[in-house]
Write a protein that holds these residues in place. Structure first.
Motif, PDB file in Angstrom:
ATOM      1  N   MET A   1      64.765  34.691  80.257  1.00 32.19           N
ATOM      2  CA  MET A   1      66.142  34.738  79.813  1.00 32.19           C
ATOM      3  C   MET A   1      66.190  34.817  78.279  1.00 32.19           C
ATOM      4  O   MET A   1      67.039  35.508  77.727  1.00 32.19           O
ATOM      5  CB  MET A   1      66.868  33.509  80.344  1.00 32.19           C
ATOM      6  CG  MET A   1      68.339  33.580  80.196  1.00 32.19           C
ATOM      7  SD  MET A   1      68.909  35.010  81.115  1.00 32.19           S
ATOM      8  CE  MET A   1      70.558  34.601  81.373  1.00 32.19           C
ATOM      9  N   ASP A   2      65.265  34.119  77.652  1.00 33.25           N
ATOM     10  CA  ASP A   2      65.202  34.110  76.191  1.00 33.25           C
ATOM     11  C   ASP A   2      64.981  35.526  75.653  1.00 33.25           C
ATOM     12  O   ASP A   2      65.591  35.931  74.666  1.00 33.25           O
ATOM     13  CB  ASP A   2      64.081  33.176  75.728  1.00 33.25           C
ATOM     14  CG  ASP A   2      63.999  33.071  74.216  1.00 33.25           C
ATOM     15  OD1 ASP A   2      65.059  32.814  73.593  1.00 33.25           O
ATOM     16  OD2 ASP A   2      62.900  33.268  73.670  1.00 33.25           O
ATOM     17  N   ALA A   3      64.116  36.283  76.328  1.00 36.04           N
ATOM     18  CA  ALA A   3      63.828  37.651  75.897  1.00 36.04           C
ATOM     19  C   ALA A   3      65.082  38.522  75.983  1.00 36.04           C
ATOM     20  O   ALA A   3      65.362  39.303  75.064  1.00 36.04           O
ATOM     21  CB  ALA A   3      62.719  38.258  76.743  1.00 36.04           C
ATOM     22  N   PHE A   4      65.840  38.388  77.074  1.00 36.11           N
ATOM     23  CA  PHE A   4      67.074  39.162  77.223  1.00 36.11           C
ATOM     24  C   PHE A   4      68.044  38.866  76.086  1.00 36.11           C
ATOM     25  O   PHE A   4      68.631  39.779  75.502  1.00 36.11           O
ATOM     26  CB  PHE A   4      67.758  38.861  78.564  1.00 36.11           C
ATOM     27  CG  PHE A   4      67.133  39.558  79.722  1.00 36.11           C
ATOM     28  CD1 PHE A   4      67.203  40.937  79.848  1.00 36.11           C
ATOM     29  CD2 PHE A   4      66.477  38.841  80.706  1.00 36.11           C
ATOM     30  CE1 PHE A   4      66.628  41.588  80.928  1.00 36.11           C
ATOM     31  CE2 PHE A   4      65.905  39.472  81.788  1.00 36.11           C
ATOM     32  CZ  PHE A   4      65.971  40.848  81.899  1.00 36.11           C
ATOM     33  N   ILE A   5      68.211  37.622  75.795  1.00 35.51           N
ATOM     34  CA  ILE A   5      69.146  37.218  74.737  1.00 35.51           C
ATOM     35  C   ILE A   5      68.707  37.788  73.390  1.00 35.51           C
ATOM     36  O   ILE A   5      69.521  38.318  72.630  1.00 35.51           O
ATOM     37  CB  ILE A   5      69.275  35.676  74.687  1.00 35.51           C
ATOM     38  CG1 ILE A   5      69.973  35.189  75.974  1.00 35.51           C
ATOM     39  CG2 ILE A   5      70.042  35.224  73.452  1.00 35.51           C
ATOM     40  CD1 ILE A   5      69.923  33.692  76.175  1.00 35.51           C
ATOM     41  N   LYS A   6      67.412  37.692  73.072  1.00 35.06           N
ATOM     42  CA  LYS A   6      66.908  38.219  71.797  1.00 35.06           C
ATOM     43  C   LYS A   6      67.071  39.731  71.708  1.00 35.06           C
ATOM     44  O   LYS A   6      67.437  40.260  70.668  1.00 35.06           O
ATOM     45  CB  LYS A   6      65.446  37.810  71.601  1.00 35.06           C
ATOM     46  CG  LYS A   6      65.285  36.348  71.266  1.00 35.06           C
ATOM     47  CD  LYS A   6      63.847  35.972  71.094  1.00 35.06           C
ATOM     48  CE  LYS A   6      63.741  34.482  70.772  1.00 35.06           C
ATOM     49  NZ  LYS A   6      62.355  34.039  70.707  1.00 35.06           N
ATOM     50  N   ILE A   7      66.780  40.427  72.798  1.00 34.59           N
ATOM     51  CA  ILE A   7      66.927  41.884  72.799  1.00 34.59           C
ATOM     52  C   ILE A   7      68.387  42.265  72.599  1.00 34.59           C
ATOM     53  O   ILE A   7      68.703  43.155  71.798  1.00 34.59           O
ATOM     54  CB  ILE A   7      66.377  42.494  74.109  1.00 34.59           C
ATOM     55  CG1 ILE A   7      64.850  42.362  74.137  1.00 34.59           C
ATOM     56  CG2 ILE A   7      66.791  43.959  74.256  1.00 34.59           C
ATOM     57  CD1 ILE A   7      64.217  42.702  75.473  1.00 34.59           C
ATOM     58  N   ILE A   8      69.283  41.603  73.296  1.00 34.56           N
ATOM     59  CA  ILE A   8      70.710  41.907  73.176  1.00 34.56           C
ATOM     60  C   ILE A   8      71.206  41.620  71.761  1.00 34.56           C
ATOM     61  O   ILE A   8      71.947  42.418  71.180  1.00 34.56           O
ATOM     62  CB  ILE A   8      71.521  41.127  74.229  1.00 34.56           C
ATOM     63  CG1 ILE A   8      71.215  41.672  75.627  1.00 34.56           C
ATOM     64  CG2 ILE A   8      73.021  41.215  73.947  1.00 34.56           C
ATOM     65  CD1 ILE A   8      71.740  40.815  76.765  1.00 34.56           C
ATOM     66  N   ARG A   9      70.777  40.522  71.180  1.00 33.20           N
ATOM     67  CA  ARG A   9      71.187  40.177  69.804  1.00 33.20           C
ATOM     68  C   ARG A   9      70.678  41.190  68.782  1.00 33.20           C
ATOM     69  O   ARG A   9      71.400  41.606  67.897  1.00 33.20           O
ATOM     70  CB  ARG A   9      70.658  38.792  69.429  1.00 33.20           C
ATOM     71  CG  ARG A   9      71.614  37.698  69.752  1.00 33.20           C
ATOM     72  CD  ARG A   9      71.191  36.401  69.044  1.00 33.20           C
ATOM     73  NE  ARG A   9      71.608  35.300  69.872  1.00 33.20           N
ATOM     74  CZ  ARG A   9      70.875  34.263  70.207  1.00 33.20           C
ATOM     75  NH1 ARG A   9      69.654  34.145  69.732  1.00 33.20           N
ATOM     76  NH2 ARG A   9      71.332  33.328  70.982  1.00 33.20           N
ATOM     77  N   ASN A  10      69.389  41.542  68.902  1.00 35.41           N
ATOM     78  CA  ASN A  10      68.760  42.396  67.892  1.00 35.41           C
ATOM     79  C   ASN A  10      69.039  43.890  68.075  1.00 35.41           C
ATOM     80  O   ASN A  10      69.132  44.613  67.092  1.00 35.41           O
ATOM     81  CB  ASN A  10      67.249  42.165  67.865  1.00 35.41           C
ATOM     82  CG  ASN A  10      66.899  40.764  67.405  1.00 35.41           C
ATOM     83  OD1 ASN A  10      67.634  40.154  66.647  1.00 35.41           O
ATOM     84  ND2 ASN A  10      65.782  40.254  67.882  1.00 35.41           N
ATOM     85  N   GLU A  11      69.108  44.336  69.331  1.00 28.59           N
ATOM     86  CA  GLU A  11      69.215  45.774  69.577  1.00 28.59           C
ATOM     87  C   GLU A  11      70.482  46.191  70.298  1.00 28.59           C
ATOM     88  O   GLU A  11      70.728  47.384  70.449  1.00 28.59           O
ATOM     89  CB  GLU A  11      67.997  46.234  70.378  1.00 28.59           C
ATOM     90  CG  GLU A  11      66.685  45.982  69.659  1.00 28.59           C
ATOM     91  CD  GLU A  11      65.494  46.370  70.506  1.00 28.59           C
ATOM     92  OE1 GLU A  11      65.600  47.356  71.265  1.00 28.59           O
ATOM     93  OE2 GLU A  11      64.456  45.697  70.415  1.00 28.59           O
ATOM     94  N   GLY A  12      71.254  45.239  70.779  1.00 29.66           N
ATOM     95  CA  GLY A  12      72.469  45.561  71.520  1.00 29.66           C
ATOM     96  C   GLY A  12      72.200  45.646  73.015  1.00 29.66           C
ATOM     97  O   GLY A  12      71.068  45.861  73.444  1.00 29.66           O
ATOM     98  N   ILE A  13      73.253  45.491  73.788  1.00 30.34           N
ATOM     99  CA  ILE A  13      73.113  45.452  75.249  1.00 30.34           C
ATOM    100  C   ILE A  13      72.661  46.801  75.819  1.00 30.34           C
ATOM    101  O   ILE A  13      71.954  46.852  76.816  1.00 30.34           O
ATOM    102  CB  ILE A  13      74.408  44.955  75.920  1.00 30.34           C
ATOM    103  CG1 ILE A  13      74.125  44.555  77.363  1.00 30.34           C
ATOM    104  CG2 ILE A  13      75.509  45.993  75.837  1.00 30.34           C
ATOM    105  CD1 ILE A  13      75.099  43.590  77.951  1.00 30.34           C
ATOM    106  N   LYS A  14      73.033  47.894  75.161  1.00 31.94           N
ATOM    107  CA  LYS A  14      72.646  49.218  75.658  1.00 31.94           C
ATOM    108  C   LYS A  14      71.127  49.418  75.620  1.00 31.94           C
ATOM    109  O   LYS A  14      70.591  50.216  76.383  1.00 31.94           O
ATOM    110  CB  LYS A  14      73.337  50.313  74.842  1.00 31.94           C
ATOM    111  CG  LYS A  14      74.812  50.454  75.157  1.00 31.94           C
ATOM    112  CD  LYS A  14      75.521  51.418  74.238  1.00 31.94           C
ATOM    113  CE  LYS A  14      74.994  52.803  74.372  1.00 31.94           C
ATOM    114  NZ  LYS A  14      75.708  53.786  73.545  1.00 31.94           N
ATOM    115  N   SER A  15      70.438  48.698  74.764  1.00 34.05           N
ATOM    116  CA  SER A  15      68.989  48.865  74.660  1.00 34.05           C
ATOM    117  C   SER A  15      68.264  48.419  75.931  1.00 34.05           C
ATOM    118  O   SER A  15      67.132  48.838  76.165  1.00 34.05           O
ATOM    119  CB  SER A  15      68.442  48.108  73.453  1.00 34.05           C
ATOM    120  OG  SER A  15      68.559  46.718  73.650  1.00 34.05           O
ATOM    121  N   LEU A  16      68.906  47.600  76.756  1.00 31.86           N
ATOM    122  CA  LEU A  16      68.286  47.186  78.011  1.00 31.86           C
ATOM    123  C   LEU A  16      68.087  48.384  78.949  1.00 31.86           C
ATOM    124  O   LEU A  16      67.245  48.345  79.836  1.00 31.86           O
ATOM    125  CB  LEU A  16      69.121  46.115  78.700  1.00 31.86           C
ATOM    126  CG  LEU A  16      69.215  44.765  77.979  1.00 31.86           C
ATOM    127  CD1 LEU A  16      70.169  43.836  78.709  1.00 31.86           C
ATOM    128  CD2 LEU A  16      67.841  44.118  77.837  1.00 31.86           C
TER     129      LEU A  16
END
Length: 167
Positions: A1-16
């Motif tokens: 879950m921590d990884a998802f939050i960091k990715i969303i913060r740093n790169e935005g939700i679309k980056s998923l």
């Protein structure tokens, strides 16, 4: 879950979903070719050899996977490049043109042999077990046509067994 939050913060939700387009470029044609070839070849062989020929799924699975891998191999190269670095379509075109001019058309099929060695045995085992399990479940439950549950169970069990022995 921590990884998802960091990715969303740093790169935005679309980056998923950033790897989705290159994956679809390869997965959709591969799936269409593979399943269409398997179904058509199975129907043809059953009409010629009879419904109860047990080796049809093995042969049809091998041929279908061989064909799909051969057609899709250049797209796999493109997908890998698109996922490794953000290429524009113009840059991607330049990369492919350069690769073909330097190494020839055959270079687009680099990796074809290891892919075949991985996928063909799996497909042969998968389809043989899938048809065997599906037929057995239909007989066990007195079904004339397999239901979604029968197909799903057959696929899950066959995939699991094939994965254990082939990978």
């Amino acid at each position: 879950m921590d990884a998802f939050i960091k990715i969303i913060r740093n790169e935005g939700i679309k980056s998923l979903w950033s790897g989705l387009p290159p994956t679809l470029v390869m997965a959709v044609p591969a799936t269409v070719i593979y399943f269409t070839c398997y179904d058509q070849l199975t129907a043809f062989l059953k009409s010629k050899l009879g419904e109860n020929e047990r080796h049809i799924p093995i042969f049809a699975g091998i041929v279908a996977r061989f064909g799909a891998v051969t057609v899709i191999s250049p797209l796999e190269l493109i997908r890998t490049k698109m996922q490794s670095k953000r290429f524009s379509y113009n840059e991607l075109h330049q990369f492919i043109s350069k690769k073909v001019s330097e190494d020839g058309w055959i270079s687009l099929w680099r990796g074809w042999t290891p892919t075949l060695l991985r996928d063909v045995p799996f497909s042969a085992m998968y389809w043989y077990n899938y048809e065997l399990i599906r037929k057995w479940l239909c007989v066990k439950y007195g079904l004339y046509e397999p239901t979604f549950t029968v197909n799903f169970t057959s696929g899950a069990l066959s995939g699991s067994v094939s994965l254990l022995f082939c990978c």
